[in-house]
Motif scaffolding. Structure first.
Motif, PDB file in Angstrom:
ATOM      1  N   SER A  41    -106.970  28.960  -5.387  1.00  0.00           N
ATOM      2  CA  SER A  41    -108.294  28.414  -5.689  1.00  0.00           C
ATOM      3  C   SER A  41    -108.550  28.492  -7.193  1.00  0.00           C
ATOM      4  O   SER A  41    -108.000  29.368  -7.879  1.00  0.00           O
ATOM      5  CB  SER A  41    -109.365  29.195  -4.934  1.00  0.00           C
ATOM      6  OG  SER A  41    -109.499  30.493  -5.487  1.00  0.00           O
ATOM      7  N   PRO A  42    -109.385  27.612  -7.698  1.00  0.00           N
ATOM      8  CA  PRO A  42    -109.715  27.671  -9.130  1.00  0.00           C
ATOM      9  C   PRO A  42    -110.331  29.012  -9.530  1.00  0.00           C
ATOM     10  O   PRO A  42    -110.074  29.517 -10.620  1.00  0.00           O
ATOM     11  CB  PRO A  42    -110.724  26.530  -9.310  1.00  0.00           C
ATOM     12  CG  PRO A  42    -110.461  25.600  -8.183  1.00  0.00           C
ATOM     13  CD  PRO A  42    -109.992  26.449  -7.048  1.00  0.00           C
ATOM     14  N   PHE A  44    -109.712  32.011  -8.167  1.00  0.00           N
ATOM     15  CA  PHE A  44    -108.651  33.017  -8.257  1.00  0.00           C
ATOM     16  C   PHE A  44    -107.854  32.822  -9.542  1.00  0.00           C
ATOM     17  O   PHE A  44    -107.539  33.779 -10.244  1.00  0.00           O
ATOM     18  CB  PHE A  44    -107.717  32.943  -7.039  1.00  0.00           C
ATOM     19  CG  PHE A  44    -106.573  33.916  -7.114  1.00  0.00           C
ATOM     20  CD1 PHE A  44    -106.736  35.233  -6.728  1.00  0.00           C
ATOM     21  CD2 PHE A  44    -105.333  33.517  -7.595  1.00  0.00           C
ATOM     22  CE1 PHE A  44    -105.686  36.137  -6.819  1.00  0.00           C
ATOM     23  CE2 PHE A  44    -104.281  34.408  -7.695  1.00  0.00           C
ATOM     24  CZ  PHE A  44    -104.463  35.727  -7.299  1.00  0.00           C
ATOM     25  N   HIS A  45    -107.508  31.583  -9.850  1.00  0.00           N
ATOM     26  CA  HIS A  45    -106.726  31.287 -11.050  1.00  0.00           C
ATOM     27  C   HIS A  45    -107.462  31.756 -12.301  1.00  0.00           C
ATOM     28  O   HIS A  45    -106.871  32.384 -13.185  1.00  0.00           O
ATOM     29  CB  HIS A  45    -106.425  29.790 -11.140  1.00  0.00           C
ATOM     30  CG  HIS A  45    -105.598  29.424 -12.323  1.00  0.00           C
ATOM     31  ND1 HIS A  45    -106.153  28.976 -13.495  1.00  0.00           N
ATOM     32  CD2 HIS A  45    -104.254  29.465 -12.530  1.00  0.00           C
ATOM     33  CE1 HIS A  45    -105.188  28.751 -14.369  1.00  0.00           C
ATOM     34  NE2 HIS A  45    -104.029  29.034 -13.810  1.00  0.00           N
ATOM     35  N   ARG A  46    -108.751  31.464 -12.363  1.00  0.00           N
ATOM     36  CA  ARG A  46    -109.560  31.859 -13.521  1.00  0.00           C
ATOM     37  C   ARG A  46    -109.589  33.383 -13.660  1.00  0.00           C
ATOM     38  O   ARG A  46    -109.399  33.927 -14.748  1.00  0.00           O
ATOM     39  CB  ARG A  46    -110.979  31.316 -13.364  1.00  0.00           C
ATOM     40  CG  ARG A  46    -111.830  31.409 -14.609  1.00  0.00           C
ATOM     41  CD  ARG A  46    -113.196  30.758 -14.440  1.00  0.00           C
ATOM     42  NE  ARG A  46    -113.118  29.426 -13.863  1.00  0.00           N
ATOM     43  CZ  ARG A  46    -113.595  29.119 -12.631  1.00  0.00           C
ATOM     44  NH1 ARG A  46    -114.189  30.005 -11.899  1.00  0.00           N
ATOM     45  NH2 ARG A  46    -113.469  27.895 -12.166  1.00  0.00           N
ATOM     46  N   GLU A  47    -109.812  34.089 -12.537  1.00  0.00           N
ATOM     47  CA  GLU A  47    -109.864  35.552 -12.569  1.00  0.00           C
ATOM     48  C   GLU A  47    -108.502  36.145 -12.946  1.00  0.00           C
ATOM     49  O   GLU A  47    -108.416  37.075 -13.752  1.00  0.00           O
ATOM     50  CB  GLU A  47    -110.314  36.087 -11.207  1.00  0.00           C
ATOM     51  CG  GLU A  47    -110.456  37.584 -11.163  1.00  0.00           C
ATOM     52  CD  GLU A  47    -110.911  38.103  -9.806  1.00  0.00           C
ATOM     53  OE1 GLU A  47    -111.100  39.330  -9.706  1.00  0.00           O
ATOM     54  OE2 GLU A  47    -111.058  37.312  -8.863  1.00  0.00           O
ATOM     55  N   PHE A  48    -107.440  35.598 -12.373  1.00  0.00           N
ATOM     56  CA  PHE A  48    -106.079  36.078 -12.639  1.00  0.00           C
ATOM     57  C   PHE A  48    -105.725  35.897 -14.117  1.00  0.00           C
ATOM     58  O   PHE A  48    -105.237  36.816 -14.783  1.00  0.00           O
ATOM     59  CB  PHE A  48    -105.098  35.310 -11.744  1.00  0.00           C
ATOM     60  CG  PHE A  48    -103.710  35.859 -11.698  1.00  0.00           C
ATOM     61  CD1 PHE A  48    -103.408  36.958 -10.921  1.00  0.00           C
ATOM     62  CD2 PHE A  48    -102.693  35.256 -12.425  1.00  0.00           C
ATOM     63  CE1 PHE A  48    -102.107  37.456 -10.863  1.00  0.00           C
ATOM     64  CE2 PHE A  48    -101.396  35.744 -12.375  1.00  0.00           C
ATOM     65  CZ  PHE A  48    -101.105  36.853 -11.587  1.00  0.00           C
ATOM     66  N   LYS A  49    -106.034  34.707 -14.635  1.00  0.00           N
ATOM     67  CA  LYS A  49    -105.716  34.401 -16.028  1.00  0.00           C
ATOM     68  C   LYS A  49    -106.552  35.256 -16.984  1.00  0.00           C
ATOM     69  O   LYS A  49    -106.037  35.767 -17.984  1.00  0.00           O
ATOM     70  CB  LYS A  49    -105.952  32.914 -16.296  1.00  0.00           C
ATOM     71  CG  LYS A  49    -105.466  32.441 -17.632  1.00  0.00           C
ATOM     72  CD  LYS A  49    -105.525  30.929 -17.709  1.00  0.00           C
ATOM     73  CE  LYS A  49    -104.862  30.455 -18.989  1.00  0.00           C
ATOM     74  NZ  LYS A  49    -104.682  29.011 -19.002  1.00  0.00           N
ATOM     75  N   ALA A  50    -107.828  35.430 -16.680  1.00  0.00           N
ATOM     76  CA  ALA A  50    -108.704  36.250 -17.519  1.00  0.00           C
ATOM     77  C   ALA A  50    -108.236  37.702 -17.523  1.00  0.00           C
ATOM     78  O   ALA A  50    -108.221  38.351 -18.577  1.00  0.00           O
ATOM     79  CB  ALA A  50    -110.146  36.148 -17.038  1.00  0.00           C
TER      80      ALA A  50
END
Length: 75
Positions: A41-42, A44-50
């Protein structure tokens, strides 16, 4: 007289000739990279990348570390 239906087509076509299948079972050289593609999900991706950016590590390193922990826990 009974009609025989034509064979159903799969859309895949014929398999390649044995002479054209070359090196499809060879392993990649050690140290080379290959893509690991899956969707998340966008959010999850945002949290993972951050998380990776804040901690100064790559997303790949976090994924590798997480996988090592999962293997250790599950056996």
């Amino acid at each position: 007289m009974r009609k025989i239906p034509p064979p159903q087509r799969t859309g895949k076509g014929l398999p390649p000739a044995p002479a054209k299948v070359v090196h499809n079972l060879d392993r990649a050289e050690a140290g080379t990279l290959t893509a690991l593609n899956f969707k998340v999900s966008p959010e999850f991706h945002r949290e993972f990348k951050a998380y990776a950016a804040v901690h100064g590590v790559s997303m790949v390193d976090i994924l590798k570390e997480g996988f090592a922990l999962v293997k250790q826990r599950r056996g």
